[in-house]
Design a protein around this motif. Sequence first.
Motif, PDB file in Angstrom:
ATOM      1  N   GLU A 306       0.821  -1.206   0.000  1.00  0.00           N
ATOM      2  CA  GLU A 306       0.000   0.000   0.000  1.00  0.00           C
ATOM      3  C   GLU A 306       0.860   1.265   0.000  1.00  0.00           C
ATOM      4  O   GLU A 306       0.553   2.242  -0.681  1.00  0.00           O
ATOM      5  CB  GLU A 306      -0.927   0.000   1.216  1.00  0.00           C
ATOM      6  N   GLN A 307       1.944   1.247   0.755  1.00  0.00           N
ATOM      7  CA  GLN A 307       2.831   2.411   0.789  1.00  0.00           C
ATOM      8  C   GLN A 307       3.469   2.655  -0.572  1.00  0.00           C
ATOM      9  O   GLN A 307       3.600   3.809  -1.009  1.00  0.00           O
ATOM     10  CB  GLN A 307       3.902   2.212   1.854  1.00  0.00           C
ATOM     11  N   ASP A 308       3.876   1.583  -1.246  1.00  0.00           N
ATOM     12  CA  ASP A 308       4.445   1.714  -2.593  1.00  0.00           C
ATOM     13  C   ASP A 308       3.466   2.423  -3.522  1.00  0.00           C
ATOM     14  O   ASP A 308       3.823   3.334  -4.268  1.00  0.00           O
ATOM     15  CB  ASP A 308       4.766   0.332  -3.173  1.00  0.00           C
ATOM     16  N   ARG A 309       2.234   1.993  -3.499  1.00  0.00           N
ATOM     17  CA  ARG A 309       1.235   2.546  -4.407  1.00  0.00           C
ATOM     18  C   ARG A 309       0.916   4.002  -4.067  1.00  0.00           C
ATOM     19  O   ARG A 309       0.729   4.839  -4.955  1.00  0.00           O
ATOM     20  CB  ARG A 309      -0.027   1.676  -4.380  1.00  0.00           C
ATOM     21  N   ILE A 310       0.875   4.330  -2.779  1.00  0.00           N
ATOM     22  CA  ILE A 310       0.583   5.708  -2.378  1.00  0.00           C
ATOM     23  C   ILE A 310       1.684   6.654  -2.843  1.00  0.00           C
ATOM     24  O   ILE A 310       1.411   7.721  -3.401  1.00  0.00           O
ATOM     25  CB  ILE A 310       0.374   5.799  -0.858  1.00  0.00           C
ATOM     26  N   VAL A 311       2.954   6.288  -2.610  1.00  0.00           N
ATOM     27  CA  VAL A 311       4.027   7.212  -2.997  1.00  0.00           C
ATOM     28  C   VAL A 311       4.092   7.373  -4.512  1.00  0.00           C
ATOM     29  O   VAL A 311       4.381   8.467  -5.010  1.00  0.00           O
ATOM     30  CB  VAL A 311       5.407   6.781  -2.426  1.00  0.00           C
ATOM     31  N   LEU A 312       3.825   6.307  -5.249  1.00  0.00           N
ATOM     32  CA  LEU A 312       3.821   6.428  -6.708  1.00  0.00           C
ATOM     33  C   LEU A 312       2.681   7.323  -7.178  1.00  0.00           C
ATOM     34  O   LEU A 312       2.847   8.122  -8.101  1.00  0.00           O
ATOM     35  CB  LEU A 312       3.716   5.051  -7.360  1.00  0.00           C
ATOM     36  N   TYR A 313       1.533   7.215  -6.533  1.00  0.00           N
ATOM     37  CA  TYR A 313       0.416   8.082  -6.897  1.00  0.00           C
ATOM     38  C   TYR A 313       0.750   9.529  -6.553  1.00  0.00           C
ATOM     39  O   TYR A 313       0.421  10.452  -7.307  1.00  0.00           O
ATOM     40  CB  TYR A 313      -0.851   7.637  -6.169  1.00  0.00           C
ATOM     41  N   CYS A 314       1.433   9.732  -5.434  1.00  0.00           N
ATOM     42  CA  CYS A 314       1.865  11.083  -5.056  1.00  0.00           C
ATOM     43  C   CYS A 314       2.854  11.646  -6.072  1.00  0.00           C
ATOM     44  O   CYS A 314       2.801  12.840  -6.410  1.00  0.00           O
ATOM     45  CB  CYS A 314       2.496  11.065  -3.670  1.00  0.00           C
ATOM     46  N   LEU A 360      -1.674   5.481 -13.631  1.00  0.00           N
ATOM     47  CA  LEU A 360      -0.881   6.666 -13.270  1.00  0.00           C
ATOM     48  C   LEU A 360       0.337   6.270 -12.445  1.00  0.00           C
ATOM     49  O   LEU A 360       1.422   6.824 -12.622  1.00  0.00           O
ATOM     50  CB  LEU A 360      -1.744   7.655 -12.495  1.00  0.00           C
ATOM     51  N   MET A 361       0.153   5.312 -11.556  1.00  0.00           N
ATOM     52  CA  MET A 361       1.286   4.829 -10.756  1.00  0.00           C
ATOM     53  C   MET A 361       2.349   4.223 -11.662  1.00  0.00           C
ATOM     54  O   MET A 361       3.549   4.422 -11.459  1.00  0.00           O
ATOM     55  CB  MET A 361       0.810   3.788  -9.740  1.00  0.00           C
ATOM     56  N   GLU A 362       1.905   3.480 -12.662  1.00  0.00           N
ATOM     57  CA  GLU A 362       2.859   2.864 -13.587  1.00  0.00           C
ATOM     58  C   GLU A 362       3.642   3.935 -14.347  1.00  0.00           C
ATOM     59  O   GLU A 362       4.863   3.826 -14.514  1.00  0.00           O
ATOM     60  CB  GLU A 362       2.125   1.954 -14.561  1.00  0.00           C
TER      61      GLU A 362
END
Length: 380
Positions: A306-314, A360-362
């Motif tokens: 979850e943290q990985d996905r949040i920072v990538l979205y940020c 978007l994360m990708e």
Amino acid sequence: MKKKMFAAVVCVAMSMALCACNTTNPAGGKNPTQAPADVTLPATSTPGPTATPTEIEESYAELPITNYDDYAATTVLPEGYIGFEVDKITEKDVDIYVQEVLENNKDRVLKDGPLEMGDIAIIDYVGYLDGVAFEGGTDVSKELELGSGEFMEGFEEGLVGAKKGDTVSLNLKFPEDYWSEEMAGKEVVFEVKIHSSAALVLPEFTNEFVTEITSGEYTTVEEFRMYAKGFLAEERKYNSIMDYLVENAEFGKLNEDYISAAFDLEKQYYALMYGFNSVEEFETVFGEEASEVLWTMVEKQIRRYEQDRIVLYCVAKAENIELSETEYNEAVAEYAASNSMTLEELYEIQDEATLRQSMLMEKALEHLLMNIVEVEKGEE
């Protein structure tokens, strides 16, 4: 080497790599799922599980969906993630990787001499309690690697020195805290017949070896080393930038409902994969301490996912990364096709908003990797 991040509904044990470099490693060798090092499987069998992997995976479709807008708003990214520096991969790094490949692809060489730790033996065994064979203590043509810890303490060690054709009697005692109350603390005798044995020998790093383990994708040592250098470089870039972001970001909150629900399902999946009907049965067999070690690791992985996905979205929001309609439509079609699904089937398990956020994360990950600077080791 595209990083697929769309399917957040599959089992966490298989989806941890969704945020990671998804490059296929043709040199992986054998890498079965294993419990912590201090966990040993019992010598007796357990009933087959009543659930199936598919049923548990389908349950992930019911997990609470994370709207990353809600959680990204409370997250503060560290500075310096654009132009992040990592050490270049050296020939020594490649040498280490090649050695690992060789270790994971050892050849079996039949032997007539005495068994040693690390050897493979094909055995029949029967366990006796007070002279009577006990239920679950019998198997035929069992393949056992001595030193694997697959059997109770003393079993594998007791076969050291025996040879092909020998029958060995092992006087052993089940642990006092063994999961089966009927067998806990009981003294038993295992009669073990050794049908064959083999040593695991390190192969030579040759063109033929490379061709075999890569199914012909690479045919020379030089080609494989070039592949390894690129693979290791991408792996290092990904791990370095994601560790930096997660370890230095300020997280306001996470989707604790998702984490809790995914954790419960993941425990069920582990129990199933080890052949148990329930988490409780799994914990009884493995023991409270060993289970706690494993569950702590699993929960940490889910939280990190979850943290990985949040920072990538940020990062996507901070860098004004956008997704065009053409990009979205092409990516959805490609993802559905690669998973043998129709668009209708895909939308049954993933809503459009979630898919767009994952895409978007990708794009954010690709942006980060593209801007990483490789430097020589020791360079300021």
